[in-house]
Design a protein around this motif. Structure first.
Motif, PDB file in Angstrom:
ATOM      1  N   SER A  44      43.529  25.503 -37.448  1.00 14.72           N
ATOM      2  CA  SER A  44      43.002  24.601 -38.510  1.00 14.72           C
ATOM      3  C   SER A  44      41.963  23.678 -37.644  1.00 14.72           C
ATOM      4  O   SER A  44      41.760  22.615 -38.481  1.00 14.72           O
ATOM      5  CB  SER A  44      44.058  23.794 -39.357  1.00 14.72           C
ATOM      6  OG  SER A  44      44.649  22.911 -38.538  1.00 14.72           O
ATOM      7  N   THR A  45      41.546  23.852 -36.650  1.00 13.51           N
ATOM      8  CA  THR A  45      40.795  22.998 -35.830  1.00 13.51           C
ATOM      9  C   THR A  45      39.478  23.005 -36.238  1.00 13.51           C
ATOM     10  O   THR A  45      38.803  24.151 -36.265  1.00 13.51           O
ATOM     11  CB  THR A  45      40.932  23.391 -34.456  1.00 13.51           C
ATOM     12  OG1 THR A  45      42.248  23.249 -34.001  1.00 13.51           O
ATOM     13  CG2 THR A  45      39.996  22.443 -33.399  1.00 13.51           C
ATOM     14  N   ARG A  46      38.948  22.089 -36.768  1.00 13.60           N
ATOM     15  CA  ARG A  46      37.454  21.849 -36.980  1.00 13.60           C
ATOM     16  C   ARG A  46      36.566  22.148 -35.703  1.00 13.60           C
ATOM     17  O   ARG A  46      37.029  21.552 -34.655  1.00 13.60           O
ATOM     18  CB  ARG A  46      37.253  20.395 -37.461  1.00 13.60           C
ATOM     19  CG  ARG A  46      37.775  20.351 -38.914  1.00 13.60           C
ATOM     20  CD  ARG A  46      37.337  19.017 -39.712  1.00 13.60           C
ATOM     21  NE  ARG A  46      35.835  18.848 -39.541  1.00 13.60           N
ATOM     22  CZ  ARG A  46      35.273  17.641 -39.809  1.00 13.60           C
ATOM     23  NH1 ARG A  46      36.218  16.471 -40.084  1.00 13.60           N
ATOM     24  NH2 ARG A  46      34.021  17.555 -39.992  1.00 13.60           N
ATOM     25  N   GLY A  47      35.659  22.855 -35.881  1.00 11.11           N
ATOM     26  CA  GLY A  47      34.655  23.068 -34.998  1.00 11.11           C
ATOM     27  C   GLY A  47      34.881  24.497 -34.031  1.00 11.11           C
ATOM     28  O   GLY A  47      34.202  24.836 -33.285  1.00 11.11           O
ATOM     29  N   VAL A  48      36.270  25.001 -34.666  1.00  5.53           N
ATOM     30  CA  VAL A  48      36.518  26.463 -34.090  1.00  5.53           C
ATOM     31  C   VAL A  48      37.056  27.289 -34.960  1.00  5.53           C
ATOM     32  O   VAL A  48      37.281  27.075 -36.029  1.00  5.53           O
ATOM     33  CB  VAL A  48      37.880  26.094 -32.990  1.00  5.53           C
ATOM     34  CG1 VAL A  48      38.299  27.376 -32.605  1.00  5.53           C
ATOM     35  CG2 VAL A  48      37.553  25.138 -31.996  1.00  5.53           C
ATOM     36  N   ARG A  49      36.099  28.579 -34.939  1.00  9.28           N
ATOM     37  CA  ARG A  49      36.320  29.509 -35.958  1.00  9.28           C
ATOM     38  C   ARG A  49      36.812  30.978 -35.263  1.00  9.28           C
ATOM     39  O   ARG A  49      36.327  31.346 -34.263  1.00  9.28           O
ATOM     40  CB  ARG A  49      34.950  29.943 -36.585  1.00  9.28           C
ATOM     41  CG  ARG A  49      35.120  30.982 -37.514  1.00  9.28           C
ATOM     42  CD  ARG A  49      33.727  31.098 -38.314  1.00  9.28           C
ATOM     43  NE  ARG A  49      33.764  32.447 -38.924  1.00  9.28           N
ATOM     44  CZ  ARG A  49      33.090  33.326 -38.258  1.00  9.28           C
ATOM     45  NH1 ARG A  49      32.135  33.284 -36.981  1.00  9.28           N
ATOM     46  NH2 ARG A  49      32.967  34.677 -39.036  1.00  9.28           N
ATOM     47  N   PHE A  50      38.068  31.115 -35.556  1.00 11.54           N
ATOM     48  CA  PHE A  50      38.546  32.429 -35.168  1.00 11.54           C
ATOM     49  C   PHE A  50      38.191  33.455 -35.651  1.00 11.54           C
ATOM     50  O   PHE A  50      38.129  33.692 -37.020  1.00 11.54           O
ATOM     51  CB  PHE A  50      40.103  32.177 -35.220  1.00 11.54           C
ATOM     52  CG  PHE A  50      40.874  31.088 -34.267  1.00 11.54           C
ATOM     53  CD1 PHE A  50      41.158  31.511 -33.057  1.00 11.54           C
ATOM     54  CD2 PHE A  50      40.975  29.869 -34.658  1.00 11.54           C
ATOM     55  CE1 PHE A  50      41.753  30.462 -32.153  1.00 11.54           C
ATOM     56  CE2 PHE A  50      41.513  28.864 -33.903  1.00 11.54           C
ATOM     57  CZ  PHE A  50      41.862  29.069 -32.506  1.00 11.54           C
ATOM     58  N   VAL A  51      37.519  34.460 -34.997  1.00 14.31           N
ATOM     59  CA  VAL A  51      37.041  35.802 -35.576  1.00 14.31           C
ATOM     60  C   VAL A  51      38.056  36.793 -35.492  1.00 14.31           C
ATOM     61  O   VAL A  51      37.595  37.959 -35.978  1.00 14.31           O
ATOM     62  CB  VAL A  51      35.598  35.931 -34.952  1.00 14.31           C
ATOM     63  CG1 VAL A  51      34.750  34.804 -35.530  1.00 14.31           C
ATOM     64  CG2 VAL A  51      35.808  36.032 -33.702  1.00 14.31           C
ATOM     65  N   GLY A  52      38.874  36.982 -34.856  1.00 18.01           N
ATOM     66  CA  GLY A  52      39.835  37.953 -34.483  1.00 18.01           C
ATOM     67  C   GLY A  52      40.669  38.029 -33.333  1.00 18.01           C
ATOM     68  O   GLY A  52      40.812  37.103 -32.810  1.00 18.01           O
ATOM     69  N   PHE A  53      41.461  39.027 -33.172  1.00 21.22           N
ATOM     70  CA  PHE A  53      42.428  39.379 -32.104  1.00 21.22           C
ATOM     71  C   PHE A  53      41.846  40.597 -31.166  1.00 21.22           C
ATOM     72  O   PHE A  53      41.303  41.456 -31.743  1.00 21.22           O
ATOM     73  CB  PHE A  53      43.587  39.679 -32.384  1.00 21.22           C
ATOM     74  CG  PHE A  53      44.441  38.548 -33.223  1.00 21.22           C
ATOM     75  CD1 PHE A  53      45.369  37.667 -32.456  1.00 21.22           C
ATOM     76  CD2 PHE A  53      44.471  38.294 -34.336  1.00 21.22           C
ATOM     77  CE1 PHE A  53      45.960  36.743 -32.955  1.00 21.22           C
ATOM     78  CE2 PHE A  53      45.328  37.379 -35.175  1.00 21.22           C
ATOM     79  CZ  PHE A  53      45.973  36.578 -34.340  1.00 21.22           C
ATOM     80  N   VAL A  54      42.167  40.566 -29.896  1.00 15.36           N
ATOM     81  CA  VAL A  54      41.649  41.685 -29.102  1.00 15.36           C
ATOM     82  C   VAL A  54      43.071  42.111 -28.377  1.00 15.36           C
ATOM     83  O   VAL A  54      43.959  41.424 -28.098  1.00 15.36           O
ATOM     84  CB  VAL A  54      40.914  41.407 -27.858  1.00 15.36           C
ATOM     85  CG1 VAL A  54      39.358  42.264 -27.990  1.00 15.36           C
ATOM     86  CG2 VAL A  54      40.666  40.163 -27.621  1.00 15.36           C
ATOM     87  N   ASP A  55      43.572  43.247 -28.464  1.00 10.64           N
ATOM     88  CA  ASP A  55      44.874  43.723 -28.057  1.00 10.64           C
ATOM     89  C   ASP A  55      44.575  45.229 -27.350  1.00 10.64           C
ATOM     90  O   ASP A  55      44.017  46.031 -28.026  1.00 10.64           O
ATOM     91  CB  ASP A  55      45.811  43.772 -29.252  1.00 10.64           C
ATOM     92  CG  ASP A  55      47.285  43.742 -28.857  1.00 10.64           C
ATOM     93  OD1 ASP A  55      47.627  44.697 -28.166  1.00 10.64           O
ATOM     94  OD2 ASP A  55      47.935  42.443 -29.237  1.00 10.64           O
ATOM     95  N   ASP A  56      45.582  45.399 -26.445  1.00 16.79           N
ATOM     96  CA  ASP A  56      45.501  46.646 -25.908  1.00 16.79           C
ATOM     97  C   ASP A  56      46.624  47.441 -26.267  1.00 16.79           C
ATOM     98  O   ASP A  56      46.714  48.757 -25.938  1.00 16.79           O
ATOM     99  CB  ASP A  56      45.964  46.466 -24.165  1.00 16.79           C
ATOM    100  CG  ASP A  56      47.058  45.953 -24.010  1.00 16.79           C
ATOM    101  OD1 ASP A  56      48.015  45.449 -24.855  1.00 16.79           O
ATOM    102  OD2 ASP A  56      47.295  45.538 -22.587  1.00 16.79           O
ATOM    103  N   ASP A  57      47.248  47.109 -27.416  1.00 15.74           N
ATOM    104  CA  ASP A  57      48.228  48.015 -28.096  1.00 15.74           C
ATOM    105  C   ASP A  57      47.477  48.878 -28.989  1.00 15.74           C
ATOM    106  O   ASP A  57      47.073  48.348 -30.178  1.00 15.74           O
ATOM    107  CB  ASP A  57      49.399  47.340 -28.679  1.00 15.74           C
ATOM    108  CG  ASP A  57      50.633  47.957 -29.354  1.00 15.74           C
ATOM    109  OD1 ASP A  57      50.072  49.234 -29.702  1.00 15.74           O
ATOM    110  OD2 ASP A  57      51.271  47.483 -30.006  1.00 15.74           O
ATOM    111  N   GLY A  58      47.134  50.159 -28.936  1.00 17.85           N
ATOM    112  CA  GLY A  58      46.480  50.807 -29.897  1.00 17.85           C
ATOM    113  C   GLY A  58      47.147  50.949 -31.433  1.00 17.85           C
ATOM    114  O   GLY A  58      46.197  51.240 -32.096  1.00 17.85           O
ATOM    115  N   GLY A  59      48.237  50.944 -31.438  1.00 15.26           N
ATOM    116  CA  GLY A  59      48.992  50.852 -32.602  1.00 15.26           C
ATOM    117  C   GLY A  59      48.560  49.517 -33.664  1.00 15.26           C
ATOM    118  O   GLY A  59      48.733  49.608 -34.895  1.00 15.26           O
ATOM    119  N   LYS A  60      48.101  48.468 -32.835  1.00 15.22           N
ATOM    120  CA  LYS A  60      47.735  47.144 -33.643  1.00 15.22           C
ATOM    121  C   LYS A  60      46.219  47.237 -34.035  1.00 15.22           C
ATOM    122  O   LYS A  60      45.726  46.456 -35.045  1.00 15.22           O
ATOM    123  CB  LYS A  60      47.995  46.125 -32.813  1.00 15.22           C
ATOM    124  CG  LYS A  60      49.603  45.722 -32.491  1.00 15.22           C
ATOM    125  CD  LYS A  60      50.002  44.577 -31.662  1.00 15.22           C
ATOM    126  CE  LYS A  60      51.397  44.519 -31.636  1.00 15.22           C
ATOM    127  NZ  LYS A  60      51.449  43.357 -30.403  1.00 15.22           N
TER     128      LYS A  60
END
Length: 75
Positions: A44-60
């Motif tokens: 919920s930090t103003r000025g920061v927009r989370f756009v996604g995750f990166v993960d090395d687990d192909g199942g995710k």
């Protein structure tokens, strides 16, 4: 360490909302428990927009976690 730098930048954005001219876009590395907790803590930090995750687990990869898409570490 990169995580410390990112946490520091997010803490700055929390303390001084609007100091960053445009939202900083962030991808979280790891869609597991740690990544989800990081997002919940800083999401919920103003000025920061989370756009996604990166993960090395192909199942995710391709899933949505906390409403954000999970992307592969390599293409």
């Amino acid at each position: 360490m990169l995580v410390d730098e990112l946490a520091s930048d997010i803490a700055f954005a929390r303390r001084f909302p609007g100091a960053i001219g445009r939202p900083c876009e962030v991808m979280v590395y790891g869609a597991g428990k740690g990544g989800r907790e990081f997002l919940r803590h800083f999401g919920s930090t103003r000025g920061v927009r989370f756009v996604g995750f990166v993960d090395d687990d192909g199942g995710k990869v391709g899933m949505r976690v906390e409403g954000l898409a999970v992307w592969p570490t390599e293409t």
